[in-house]
Design a protein around this motif. Structure first.
Motif, mmCIF file in Angstrom:
data_model
loop_
_atom_site.group_PDB
_atom_site.id
_atom_site.type_symbol
_atom_site.label_atom_id
_atom_site.label_comp_id
_atom_site.label_asym_id
_atom_site.label_seq_id
_atom_site.Cartn_x
_atom_site.Cartn_y
_atom_site.Cartn_z
ATOM 1 N N ILE A 138 -10.069 2.444 -13.014
ATOM 2 C CA ILE A 138 -11.000 2.181 -11.910
ATOM 3 C C ILE A 138 -11.118 0.671 -11.692
ATOM 4 O O ILE A 138 -11.092 0.179 -10.568
ATOM 5 N N ALA A 141 -8.128 -0.439 -9.950
ATOM 6 C CA ALA A 141 -8.175 -0.052 -8.532
ATOM 7 C C ALA A 141 -9.178 -0.903 -7.751
ATOM 8 O O ALA A 141 -9.133 -0.959 -6.520
ATOM 9 N N GLY A 142 -10.060 -1.563 -8.488
ATOM 10 C CA GLY A 142 -11.041 -2.438 -7.835
ATOM 11 C C GLY A 142 -10.458 -3.774 -7.405
ATOM 12 O O GLY A 142 -11.088 -4.535 -6.685
ATOM 13 N N PHE A 144 -7.716 -4.181 -5.632
ATOM 14 C CA PHE A 144 -6.800 -4.088 -4.497
ATOM 15 C C PHE A 144 -7.444 -3.256 -3.401
ATOM 16 O O PHE A 144 -8.122 -2.277 -3.680
ATOM 17 N N SER A 145 -7.215 -3.659 -2.150
ATOM 18 C CA SER A 145 -7.910 -2.963 -1.069
ATOM 19 C C SER A 145 -7.055 -1.884 -0.424
ATOM 20 O O SER A 145 -5.828 -1.936 -0.440
ATOM 21 N N VAL A 146 -7.754 -0.906 0.141
ATOM 22 C CA VAL A 146 -7.126 0.203 0.860
ATOM 23 C C VAL A 146 -6.227 -0.323 1.987
ATOM 24 O O VAL A 146 -5.094 0.133 2.157
ATOM 25 N N THR A 147 -6.746 -1.284 2.710
ATOM 26 C CA THR A 147 -5.994 -1.830 3.845
ATOM 27 C C THR A 147 -4.673 -2.435 3.379
ATOM 28 O O THR A 147 -3.626 -2.205 3.977
ATOM 29 N N ILE A 167 -4.631 10.260 -2.738
ATOM 30 C CA ILE A 167 -5.222 9.020 -3.254
ATOM 31 C C ILE A 167 -4.487 8.561 -4.507
ATOM 32 O O ILE A 167 -4.325 7.368 -4.748
ATOM 33 N N PHE A 170 -1.900 5.901 -4.222
ATOM 34 C CA PHE A 170 -2.349 4.503 -4.178
ATOM 35 C C PHE A 170 -2.434 3.923 -5.587
ATOM 36 O O PHE A 170 -2.508 2.713 -5.761
ATOM 37 N N LEU A 174 -0.222 0.372 -8.463
ATOM 38 C CA LEU A 174 -1.111 -0.426 -9.305
ATOM 39 C C LEU A 174 -0.716 -0.285 -10.773
ATOM 40 O O LEU A 174 -0.704 -1.266 -11.521
ATOM 41 N N TYR B 159 -13.608 0.547 7.599
ATOM 42 C CA TYR B 159 -12.172 0.466 7.877
ATOM 43 C C TYR B 159 -11.951 -0.006 9.316
ATOM 44 O O TYR B 159 -11.144 -0.899 9.571
ATOM 45 N N SER B 164 -13.144 -4.986 3.945
ATOM 46 C CA SER B 164 -12.349 -4.542 2.796
ATOM 47 C C SER B 164 -13.002 -3.358 2.070
ATOM 48 O O SER B 164 -14.208 -3.334 1.851
ATOM 49 N N ILE B 165 -12.186 -2.384 1.729
ATOM 50 C CA ILE B 165 -12.604 -1.273 0.871
ATOM 51 C C ILE B 165 -11.692 -1.309 -0.350
ATOM 52 O O ILE B 165 -10.474 -1.226 -0.212
ATOM 53 N N ALA B 166 -12.287 -1.474 -1.528
ATOM 54 C CA ALA B 166 -11.447 -1.475 -2.732
ATOM 55 C C ALA B 166 -10.992 -0.047 -3.018
ATOM 56 O O ALA B 166 -11.723 0.903 -2.743
ATOM 57 N N ILE B 167 -9.794 0.089 -3.562
ATOM 58 C CA ILE B 167 -9.264 1.423 -3.847
ATOM 59 C C ILE B 167 -10.168 2.150 -4.839
ATOM 60 O O ILE B 167 -10.347 3.358 -4.771
ATOM 61 N N SER B 168 -10.803 1.392 -5.721
ATOM 62 C CA SER B 168 -11.721 2.004 -6.685
ATOM 63 C C SER B 168 -12.847 2.762 -5.985
ATOM 64 O O SER B 168 -13.335 3.767 -6.490
ATOM 65 N N PHE B 170 -12.645 4.613 -3.569
ATOM 66 C CA PHE B 170 -12.171 5.965 -3.259
ATOM 67 C C PHE B 170 -12.285 6.870 -4.490
ATOM 68 O O PHE B 170 -12.217 8.090 -4.384
#
Lengths: 403, 403
Positions: A138, A141-142, A144-147, A167, A170, A174, B159, B164-168, B170
């Motif tokens: 987690i 994953a924090g 790096f961004s979804v975008t 998901i 993604f 990482l 979005y 920014s949305i961090a992957i975490s 999600f």
């Protein structure tokens, strides 16, 4: 070899290098101070059967091993062992610990045909990824961004096409990047299709303050026997490195002259200058392309077997193809669509009539691509063929849209 | 109470119920077969200081406990313990094991003012999430798509706004849903702002084939003292359940009549019919709203303390406000922006001059919201105030944009 020569050979065949200065510095440092550096290569543990496409990178690694590299050969066992809680996945193959170990053994056997075992460390990422835990993942994953993740080519395409992206997908890049954090590698090698993931390793080494940022060296994907598509097992256009010596040699001999030069760059250990010299001698007529191709075939068989096997594979091929080189002035014909061999022989002017053709086939004097045929019902599908009747009459036939 | 009455009270104040039939069945099953059911409530372990807003759900749980519910009080210690590898996060507060335990202790102390300890199990999700591991989390993330996650309201907005949305981020809803898988709960309660995550629990129980799918009961967010915003500590518009009895009572007395009815629905244990009856008696003039408000204040103080404290808090408030209710015909004034108390008194016509105002403050005869003041440098920021000079002169002042 001086540094400049090493650099020149290192660049041979590469598609892209990121942070080239760093690689140069590492090699210099090795020659000046004897300091070795770490080069990572990741391999999918589900497909332990290597073909020439895989060896493009292995060759580059072997070259680097001669100039200071310790290769970290990473078997990504961790993700291969993840099951699917929905039980719905048909594509994901989950491997047991036993299967992973078995594949690892097969891998070693194969890669050590190219790599120097003394300078290679086999690693398993379960070692640090099990320890990472859900919490560590987690946190990872924090960073790096979804975008940014959606900027990866294939994700962009699938997202825009409204195709589903799980998901978990993604998380894989990482994890691959995190491997570089755990391994503290100096350079990572990969195919051009891996660029996003390779850069992730660089990014995460910075994020986790490893104290270095891996350089990235990308090799192009090797084109397969068909001269068009990337070499792959599923397309059948491959040469497996564990195939019999004779098969490897014959398959090499079947590729086009054009592809041969690409293979020289990506597969041969000849230097850039040597390859240029070969090319020049083919161009000025002092060397025959088939002889140059045989040399490549020998080099590859020798790599995966030995010199004796290379020699006998060559001899075997030559005896089968004892009629020697084809005349360079063959007439060329074309057929629109699939064609019956009897019609083909007529079309190419090698026989005067259908009965002539049948007689020749029965008399065992018709060859296609230098192999005798005896089936007079044969139909030729799309492709290029050398038709031959008796010892002297040759023609080239191209069949289009013939499937 | 028969089943219909229980259902009626259960629905009181709720914002939305998903799979109501299931809840009805569970309660019936309890009364017919004595079978208890599991009701999950998750609490953030970083804020162990509860206010009335939190008790809206606790009240509903306490009601359910009387009718067959075993409450699973979940302290989400797992995610609270995750650090930030970049070291850049300023908002994420990472808790040590010790802090989590301390907060858990504080929680228990508070929630057992409302919940029945004999029917409550305190749980920590680290128990199963540590065990889940990185592999289990990846498998979990494989069950849900990026597109569906982006459908969550706040993600969609961010979005689209290119925030920014961090992957975490999600992963958190997935973990919250996975808690329901591990806990095998029958019902989950939460605020309306949690709808997406609550439904995730339902989805994942189905995916992981738990054999049940949790029903979901959502309560509205409690509006705070200001009558506008959601009650929250950071806005200061809250009543902490550990505040002194007198403070709780006085704060309840400060809310508007309109808000009082909402609070009755969400905070009082009075039945729907009883509340309707109270409303009717206020409407027909047989009861004074202030008396009804006092009854609410007493009920709440009694809940968090006891009857004696409730009585004395009421008596204390009445003695301070012995002048009785404020006149209902006070004149109202407005100030655009922050205003100095001296100017405010002049604006409202309660004094004739600045020196008059100063004199009154020094003489201790000026009150704001029925509390004496003596700081003549006081500035009033945004809000509504009852200003009073001496025994008789009242005015209402509304300060706008005054911060």
């Amino acid at each position: 070899m001086n540094i400049n020569e090493i650099i020149k050979e290192l660049k041979k065949g590469t598609a892209e290098i990121i942070d080239f200065e760093r690689i140069e510095k590492l090699i210099k440092d090795y020659y000046e101070n004897g300091k070795e550096f770490l080069v990572k290569i990741g391999m999918d543990p589900t497909a332990a059967d290597l073909h020439l496409g895989h060896t493009v990178i292995l060759n580059k690694l072997a070259f680097l091993q001669k100039h200071g590299a310790k290769v970290q050969f990473l078997i990504g066992d961790f993700t291969a062992r993840i099951g699917d809680p929905t039980g719905k996945s048909v594509t994901r193959k989950v491997l047991s610990q036993k299967e992973v170990e078995k594949n690892a053994g097969t891998y070693k056997e194969q890669v050590f045909k190219v790599l120097d075992p003394a300078k290679t460390q086999i690693m398993f990422n379960s070692e640090w990824l099990n320890e990472l835990g859900a919490g560590g993942l987690i946190a990872l994953a924090g960073t790096f961004s979804v975008t940014r993740m959606l900027e990866r080519d294939d994700f962009t395409k699938r997202y825009n096409a409204q195709q589903s992206i799980a998901i978990s997908e993604f998380l894989y890049p990482l994890l691959q990047g995190y491997d570089s954090v755990a391994m503290k590698c100096d350079i990572e090698l990969g195919g051009t299709d891996q660029k996003f993931n390779l850069l992730m390793g660089r990014t995460l080494q910075r994020t986790y303050e490893v104290g270095k940022e891996q350089a990235v060296l990308m090799m192009p994907l090797l084109v397969g026997l068909d001269g068009t598509n990337k070499m792959s097992k599923s397309l059948g256009n491959y040469i497996g490195i564990s195939e019999p010596a004779n098969t490897i040699f014959a398959k090499v001999m079947s590729i086009s002259d054009e592809l041969m030069w690409e293979w020289y760059l990506l597969l041969s250990n000849k230097s850039v200058d040597e390859i240029e010299a070969l090319k020049a001698s083919v161009e000025d007529g002092s060397a025959h392309p088939m002889e140059v191709k045989k040399a490549l075939g020998c080099e590859l068989v020798e790599r995966f077997y030995d010199e004796a096997n290379a020699k006998s594979a060559r001899a075997e091929w030559e005896s089968v193809h004892s009629k020697g080189a084809l005349p360079s002035d063959m007439k060329e014909y074309e057929s629109e669509g699939k064609i019956w061999i009897v019609e083909a022989l007529k079309l190419c002017g090698l026989v005067n009539s259908s009965s002539d053709a049948r007689r020749a086939i029965k008399a065992n004097s018709v060859s296609i691509n230098q192999s005798k045929i005896n089936d007079e019902q044969l139909h030729l599908e799309s492709g290029e063929y050398v038709l031959q009747v008796g010892k002297k009459a040759y023609a080239k036939l191209k069949v289009k849209n013939g499937i």
